[in-house]
Enzyme design. Structure first.
Site, PDB file in Angstrom:
ATOM      1  CE  LYS A   1      -4.192   6.367  -4.056  1.00 34.45           C
ATOM      2  NZ  LYS A   1      -4.253   5.403  -5.170  1.00 34.45           N
TER       3      LYS A   1
ATOM      4  CG  ASP B   1      -3.405   2.980  -2.582  1.00 36.14           C
ATOM      5  OD1 ASP B   1      -3.368   2.740  -3.797  1.00 36.14           O
ATOM      6  OD2 ASP B   1      -2.395   3.373  -1.958  1.00 36.14           O
TER       7      ASP B   1
HETATM    8  P1  NAD Z   1      -0.891  -3.598   0.205  1.00 38.84           P
HETATM    9  O1  NAD Z   1      -0.906  -2.832   1.437  1.00 38.84           O
HETATM   10  O2  NAD Z   1      -1.916  -4.658  -0.020  1.00 38.84           O
HETATM   11  O3  NAD Z   1       0.546  -4.292   0.012  1.00 38.84           O
HETATM   12  C1  NAD Z   1       1.738  -3.567   0.049  1.00 38.84           C
HETATM   13  C2  NAD Z   1       2.900  -4.553   0.006  1.00 38.84           C
HETATM   14  O4  NAD Z   1       4.114  -3.812  -0.073  1.00 38.84           O
HETATM   15  C3  NAD Z   1       3.005  -5.448   1.238  1.00 38.84           C
HETATM   16  O5  NAD Z   1       3.398  -6.749   0.851  1.00 38.84           O
HETATM   17  C4  NAD Z   1       4.123  -4.784   2.046  1.00 38.84           C
HETATM   18  O6  NAD Z   1       4.786  -5.683   2.914  1.00 38.84           O
HETATM   19  C5  NAD Z   1       5.022  -4.326   0.905  1.00 38.84           C
HETATM   20  N1  NAD Z   1       5.953  -3.274   1.312  1.00 38.84           N
HETATM   21  C6  NAD Z   1       5.702  -2.159   2.038  1.00 38.84           C
HETATM   22  N2  NAD Z   1       6.839  -1.487   2.233  1.00 38.84           N
HETATM   23  C7  NAD Z   1       7.823  -2.174   1.619  1.00 38.84           C
HETATM   24  C8  NAD Z   1       9.216  -1.996   1.473  1.00 38.84           C
HETATM   25  N3  NAD Z   1       9.824  -0.938   2.009  1.00 38.84           N
HETATM   26  N4  NAD Z   1       9.919  -2.936   0.778  1.00 38.84           N
HETATM   27  C9  NAD Z   1       9.310  -4.009   0.242  1.00 38.84           C
HETATM   28  N5  NAD Z   1       7.993  -4.235   0.340  1.00 38.84           N
HETATM   29  C10 NAD Z   1       7.254  -3.328   1.021  1.00 38.84           C
HETATM   30  O7  NAD Z   1      -0.926  -2.506  -0.986  1.00 38.84           O
HETATM   31  P2  NAD Z   1      -1.431  -2.695  -2.477  1.00 38.84           P
HETATM   32  O8  NAD Z   1      -2.883  -2.380  -2.529  1.00 38.84           O
HETATM   33  O9  NAD Z   1      -0.921  -3.995  -3.009  1.00 38.84           O
HETATM   34  O10 NAD Z   1      -0.697  -1.479  -3.213  1.00 38.84           O
HETATM   35  C11 NAD Z   1       0.654  -1.584  -3.648  1.00 38.84           C
HETATM   36  C12 NAD Z   1       0.946  -0.474  -4.662  1.00 38.84           C
HETATM   37  O11 NAD Z   1       0.038  -0.596  -5.772  1.00 38.84           O
HETATM   38  C13 NAD Z   1       0.750   0.945  -4.139  1.00 38.84           C
HETATM   39  O12 NAD Z   1       1.693   1.791  -4.774  1.00 38.84           O
HETATM   40  C14 NAD Z   1      -0.647   1.314  -4.613  1.00 38.84           C
HETATM   41  O13 NAD Z   1      -0.847   2.711  -4.744  1.00 38.84           O
HETATM   42  C15 NAD Z   1      -0.653   0.629  -5.963  1.00 38.84           C
HETATM   43  N6  NAD Z   1      -2.002   0.357  -6.486  1.00 38.84           N
HETATM   44  C16 NAD Z   1      -2.902  -0.368  -5.774  1.00 38.84           C
HETATM   45  C17 NAD Z   1      -4.148  -0.647  -6.322  1.00 38.84           C
HETATM   46  C18 NAD Z   1      -5.154  -1.529  -5.610  1.00 38.84           C
HETATM   47  O14 NAD Z   1      -6.178  -1.853  -6.236  1.00 38.84           O
HETATM   48  N7  NAD Z   1      -4.927  -1.960  -4.387  1.00 38.84           N
HETATM   49  C19 NAD Z   1      -4.489  -0.143  -7.580  1.00 38.84           C
HETATM   50  C20 NAD Z   1      -3.537   0.599  -8.294  1.00 38.84           C
HETATM   51  C21 NAD Z   1      -2.295   0.829  -7.737  1.00 38.84           C
END
Ligand code: NAD
Length: 420
Positions: A110, A150
């Protein structure tokens, strides 16, 4: 009387290791092997100078390579103000177990930069990405370590990352996944994590003799993962009754119109103020009565302090590590099922694997093939976890981690890293 000193809160990495210790006992992994399996192989911290409004600022970036016994390191890069080494370590470790669980030929890594990407101009974001990826370029590569998006990063950032690496090594699409289609990205990668969340939820529903139709769903986070999870739940005729992002939360007991909500978010940048809904406090979102609660934003949001207020049948861990061990103890006591992150959000890395394979072969798959193979892998992985869980009478998380640990342990033994 002696003054009581408060115990320091365990870090996310310590919490992941607590789960691993439990799982190692179930899987029968020797204790001395666990030191090697729990700790990262390599950690790199880089300085990232960035000119903003004519002034020089300094940021810090990390890449943690946790384990590559089963294949090249694999894992996303996060841009977020709360990124620190302990969090990146935890996320890198989870990637090792996730790739092992879905049985794709990768290890775990990561990366992260401690910065709010939304405070940067496009040029600043480009400069930051270019510097970060140039400075970690000596430890990444298609057969070494393959980053992906991510939180706070996206396909565009991966395109810039590929270009930064390519300036040194020549055109190398397989060095990152989650790229724009024009640069060798895979069809189906953008919504793969959200789609996987719903595939796993549906598998669980079916294993309990239920269906997703009419089920009430609450989603925290409406970025890449949360928005597409909401869309796929909606497509399965589930009722997404509440969603939230960093700017606000909304609710509609009859079910939100997700296609309309997508348009609203595209226009305004947030779910807040969506006309066909009522506002909801961000601190109330996780405690709405529902069937599927889907944290899809930050880690450690369900804790020992608030888990008692959660009113759902299942927590589907779309985010990484959204439930602390103390939170998990309370949820389990309250008969709330947890579908753990390493299976619930594994759809993204699975399609990243397809993207890497396509790049190496210089052959693009059609959408239908991506979808079919994704469903096959996730269904099979879910069935294996469920069977293991039934045999061992443990939680889904313990079963998923025990299965993954056994695979990484066997690969480490086969390489001669571990002799016990
Ligand atoms: P992103 O940046 O696209 O979206 C994050 C979202 O979370 C946004 O809508 C943001 O406004 C919201 N957010 C941030 N802080 C917040 C808070 N305090 N309260 C409420 N909402 C809040 O990120 P993502 O890629 O969607 O990733 C989200 C999660 O999924 C992370 O934990 C990431 O590690 C995990 N993840 C992502 C992927 C991927 O393919 N992108 C794969 C596996 C896991």
């Amino acid at each position: 009387m002696t003054a009581q000193t408060a115990q320091p809160k365990p870090s996310p990495f310590e919490e992941v290791n607590r789960h691993l210790d439990e799982a190692s006992k179930i899987a029968g992994i020797p204790e001395e092997a666990m030191t090697l399996l729990k700790n990262p192989y390599r950690e790199i911290r880089v300085q990232i100078p960035l000119y903003q409004d004519g002034r020089l600022h300094h940021y810090t970036g990390y890449r943690v390579q946790h384990n590559a016994a089963r294949g090249p390191y694999k894992g996303g890069v996060r841009y977020h103000p709360q990124v620190d080494l302990e969090e990146v370590r935890a996320l890198a470790s989870l990637m090792t177990w996730k790739t092992a669980l879905v049985n794709i030929p990768f290890g775990g890594a990561k990366g992260g930069v401690t910065i709010d990407p939304y405070s940067l101009s496009t040029e600043e974001l480009y400069d930051l990405t270019n510097t970060f990826f140039t400075r970690i370029s000596m430890i990444i590569g298609p057969n070494r370590d393959v980053p992906a998006p991510d939180m706070g990063t996206n396909a565009q950032v991966m395109g810039w990352a590929m270009a930064a690496y390519g300036r040194k090594e020549g055109h190398t699409p397989a060095v990152v996944t989650g790229k724009p289609l024009e640069l060798g990205g895979s069809v189906g990668r953008e919504d793969a994590t959200g789609k996987g969340v719903v595939i796993i939820s549906e598998e669980w529903a079916q294993s309990e003799g239920r269906t997703l139709k009419g089920a009430r769903v609450v989603v925290q986070g409406f970025g890449n993962v949360g928005s597409f999870a909401a869309k796929h739940f909606y497509d399965k005729q589930a009722k997404v009754i509440a969603v939230g992002d960093v700017k606000g939360s909304i609710k509609n007991d009859k079910g939100l119109d997700i296609p309309h909500l997508f348009k609203h978010v595209q226009a305004t940048g947030s779910v807040a103020d969506f006309k066909e809904s009522d506002p909801l406090g961000n601190d109330e979102l996780l405690f709405q009565e529902c069937d599927y609660l889907v944290p899809a934003a930050l880690g450690s949001v369900i804790t020992g302090e608030n888990a008692g207020k959660v009113k759902t049948q299942v927590v589907v861990e779309a985010a990484n590590h959204p439930v602390t061990p103390e939170g998990e103890d309370i949820l389990t006591m309250n008969n709330i099922e947890i579908l753990p992150d390493i299976i619930a959000n594994a759809g993204g890395v699975t399609v990243s694997y397809f993207e890497w394979a396509q790049n190496i072969q210089q052959f693009a798959w059609k959408a239908e093939r991506v979808e079919r193979e994704l469903i096959d892998i996730l269904k099979e992985s879910f069935a294996q976890v469920r069977e293991y869980r039934c045999d061992c009478k443990c939680t889904m998380r313990q079963a998923a981690l025990a299965l993954a640990l056994s695979r990484v342990y066997k690969a480490s033994k086969a390489r001669g890293y571990i002799r016990v």
